[in-house]
Design an enzyme around this catalytic site. Structure first.
Site, PDB file in Angstrom:
ATOM      1  N   ASP A  81       0.849  -1.198   0.000  1.00  0.00           N
ATOM      2  CA  ASP A  81       0.000   0.000   0.000  1.00  0.00           C
ATOM      3  C   ASP A  81       0.889   1.253   0.000  1.00  0.00           C
ATOM      4  O   ASP A  81       1.817   1.362   0.815  1.00  0.00           O
ATOM      5  CB  ASP A  81      -0.862  -0.049   1.282  1.00  0.00           C
ATOM      6  CG  ASP A  81      -1.951   1.000   1.312  1.00  0.00           C
ATOM      7  OD1 ASP A  81      -2.411   1.420   0.234  1.00  0.00           O
ATOM      8  OD2 ASP A  81      -2.351   1.390   2.431  1.00  0.00           O
ATOM      9  N   ARG A 280      -4.112 -10.995  26.280  1.00  0.00           N
ATOM     10  CA  ARG A 280      -4.745 -11.998  25.415  1.00  0.00           C
ATOM     11  C   ARG A 280      -6.267 -11.964  25.436  1.00  0.00           C
ATOM     12  O   ARG A 280      -6.891 -12.084  24.368  1.00  0.00           O
ATOM     13  CB  ARG A 280      -4.209 -13.387  25.763  1.00  0.00           C
ATOM     14  CG  ARG A 280      -2.766 -13.552  25.316  1.00  0.00           C
ATOM     15  CD  ARG A 280      -2.139 -14.807  25.855  1.00  0.00           C
ATOM     16  NE  ARG A 280      -2.067 -14.787  27.312  1.00  0.00           N
ATOM     17  CZ  ARG A 280      -1.383 -15.680  28.032  1.00  0.00           C
ATOM     18  NH1 ARG A 280      -0.726 -16.647  27.426  1.00  0.00           N
ATOM     19  NH2 ARG A 280      -1.361 -15.600  29.351  1.00  0.00           N
TER      20      ARG A 280
HETATM   21  P1  13P Z   1      -8.994   4.835   5.477  1.00  0.00           P
HETATM   22  O1  13P Z   1      -8.107   5.723   6.281  1.00  0.00           O
HETATM   23  O2  13P Z   1     -10.249   5.527   5.086  1.00  0.00           O
HETATM   24  O3  13P Z   1      -9.253   3.542   6.138  1.00  0.00           O
HETATM   25  O4  13P Z   1      -8.226   4.532   4.095  1.00  0.00           O
HETATM   26  C1  13P Z   1      -7.237   3.529   4.038  1.00  0.00           C
HETATM   27  C2  13P Z   1      -6.466   3.565   2.772  1.00  0.00           C
HETATM   28  O5  13P Z   1      -6.806   4.202   1.809  1.00  0.00           O
HETATM   29  C3  13P Z   1      -5.249   2.740   2.728  1.00  0.00           C
HETATM   30  O6  13P Z   1      -4.528   2.927   1.554  1.00  0.00           O
HETATM   31  O1  G3H Z   2      -3.092   5.050   3.598  1.00  0.00           O
HETATM   32  C1  G3H Z   2      -2.627   4.784   4.680  1.00  0.00           C
HETATM   33  C2  G3H Z   2      -3.028   3.510   5.340  1.00  0.00           C
HETATM   34  O2  G3H Z   2      -4.126   3.696   6.163  1.00  0.00           O
HETATM   35  C3  G3H Z   2      -1.846   2.914   6.053  1.00  0.00           C
HETATM   36  O3  G3H Z   2      -1.556   3.623   7.216  1.00  0.00           O
HETATM   37  O4  G3H Z   2       0.832   4.175   6.830  1.00  0.00           O
HETATM   38  O5  G3H Z   2      -0.169   4.328   9.124  1.00  0.00           O
HETATM   39  O6  G3H Z   2       0.235   2.092   8.059  1.00  0.00           O
HETATM   40  P1  G3H Z   2      -0.063   3.550   7.853  1.00  0.00           P
HETATM   41 ZN    ZN Z   3      -4.584   4.926   0.774  1.00  0.00          ZN
END
Ligand code: 13P
Ligand code: G3H
Ligand code: ZN
Length: 316
Positions: A81, A280
């Site tokens: 991501d 837990r």
């Molecule tokens: P949210 O913050 O709305 O859950 O979006 C997550 C996201 O786009 C991760 O790439």
């Molecule tokens: O777009 C961001 C996602 O919610 C991931 O969040 O970078 O804090 O893991 P993070």
């Molecule tokens: Zn995102």
């Protein structure tokens, strides 16, 4: 079974969206797999750069491998991501990721194309799918913070040109959402008119919606009643998921909502058991609550009960 996002999108396109859920630890992985098997849905596991750094990148891969053995019927993609170029290459070379997102949306347009093309060429050589982003969502994306005023919706003509030149397999479009729990000042709708125009220029091309958490107000109220201070939060209307899917959105990203489930469970547990310090019992409650949440989202996305058909489409 790990498949590419491309394989999942082929089955989903125009009918439903595949849920893309971020995970950082074993509890989230267990809840995610449980919820997707309970709802018989294909899914996408998202791993951010921050998630890879949280313990060790090898730890999350091992957790997912173990979950795949515990839930042998699950069908999912493992996706990076919001990757930068170096992290994309690391994931492509890992032999574990089946999909990466190169996010160069903050770069000038021509740079975004050039970076995305380089990543796409390397990924395609290994049969890995690539998501790119055009337009800018508001909010925080890890180390990049986009002020509300600078967030801009995706230009449909540019989207067509970008896909042609970069060769990416799916495109994250800015259609009014933002990351995190504070998306809108008042009630707001997705920009369906922008989606319609993008779809007209890119028929049958999978689109992605980031920032799709709904920020359930009952969840927020429970967190605040248990000592939290999350005021003025607002999310996407869950009734807009399916209409977006019909317009070509095949991947809907949800992370924040899962964090809210975690926060509610743990705040309430330790409020009600002030003498406890064993993590837990709340951890187990979280796994089950997260699984329930995931299953409910898969129903809203239309991906619930698609698993058997997806398997058939893969010839498995
Ligand atoms: P949210 O913050 O709305 O859950 O979006 C997550 C996201 O786009 C991760 O790439
Ligand atoms: O777009 C961001 C996602 O919610 C991931 O969040 O970078 O804090 O893991 P993070
Ligand atoms: Zn995102």
């Amino acid at each position: 079974m790990i498949v590419t996002t491309g394989q999942l999108f082929k089955h989903a396109y125009g009918k439903y969206a595949v849920g893309a859920y971020n995970i950082n630890n074993a509890e989230q992985a267990m809840g995610l797999f449980k919820g997707c098997i309970a709802s018989q849905a294909p899914f996408i596991i998202q791993i951010s750069k921050g998630a890879r750094k949280y313990t060790d990148k090898r730890m999350l891969e091992a957790i997912i491998r173990a979950a795949g053995e515990i839930f042998p019927d699950a069908i999912y993609a493992v996706h990076l991501d919001h990757g930068d170029e170096a992290t994309c290459y690391d994931c492509i070379d890992s032999g574990f990721f089946s999909s990466v997102m190169i996010d160069a949306s903050h770069e000038p347009y021509e740079q975004n194309i050039a970076i995305t093309k380089r990543v796409t060429d390397r990924a395609h050589a290994k049969g890995i799918s690539v998501e790119a982003e055009l337009g800018m969502l508001g909010g925080v994306e890890e180390d990049i913070k986009v002020e509300e005023g600078n967030a801009c919706l995706t230009d449909p003509a540019q989207a067509e040109d970008f896909v042609k030149k970069s060769g990416c397999d799916s495109l994250a479009c800015a259609i009014g959402t933002s990351h995190g729990a504070f998306k809108f000042k008042g009630r707001q709708s997705l920009h369906f008119e922008v989606l319609e125009k993008i779809k007209a220029r890119l028929p049958n091309f999978p689109l992605v919606m980031h920032g799709s958490s709904s920020v359930p107000q009952d969840e927020v109220a429970r967190i605040n009643a248990a000592g939290g201070k999350i005021a003025g939060s607002m999310g996407v209307d869950v009734n807009e998921y399916l209409p977006a899917a019909k317009l070509g959105v095949t991947k809907i990203n949800i992370d924040t909502d899962g964090r809210l489930v975690w926060t509610r469970v743990h705040r309430e547990f330790f409020r009600d058991h002030p003498g406890d310090f064993d993590f837990r019992p709340p951890g187990k409650i979280f796994i089950d609550e997260y699984a329930k949440f995931i299953a409910s989202r898969n129903v809203l996305l239309g991906s619930a009960n698609q698993l058997a058909d997806v398997r058939k489409s893969l010839g498995k």
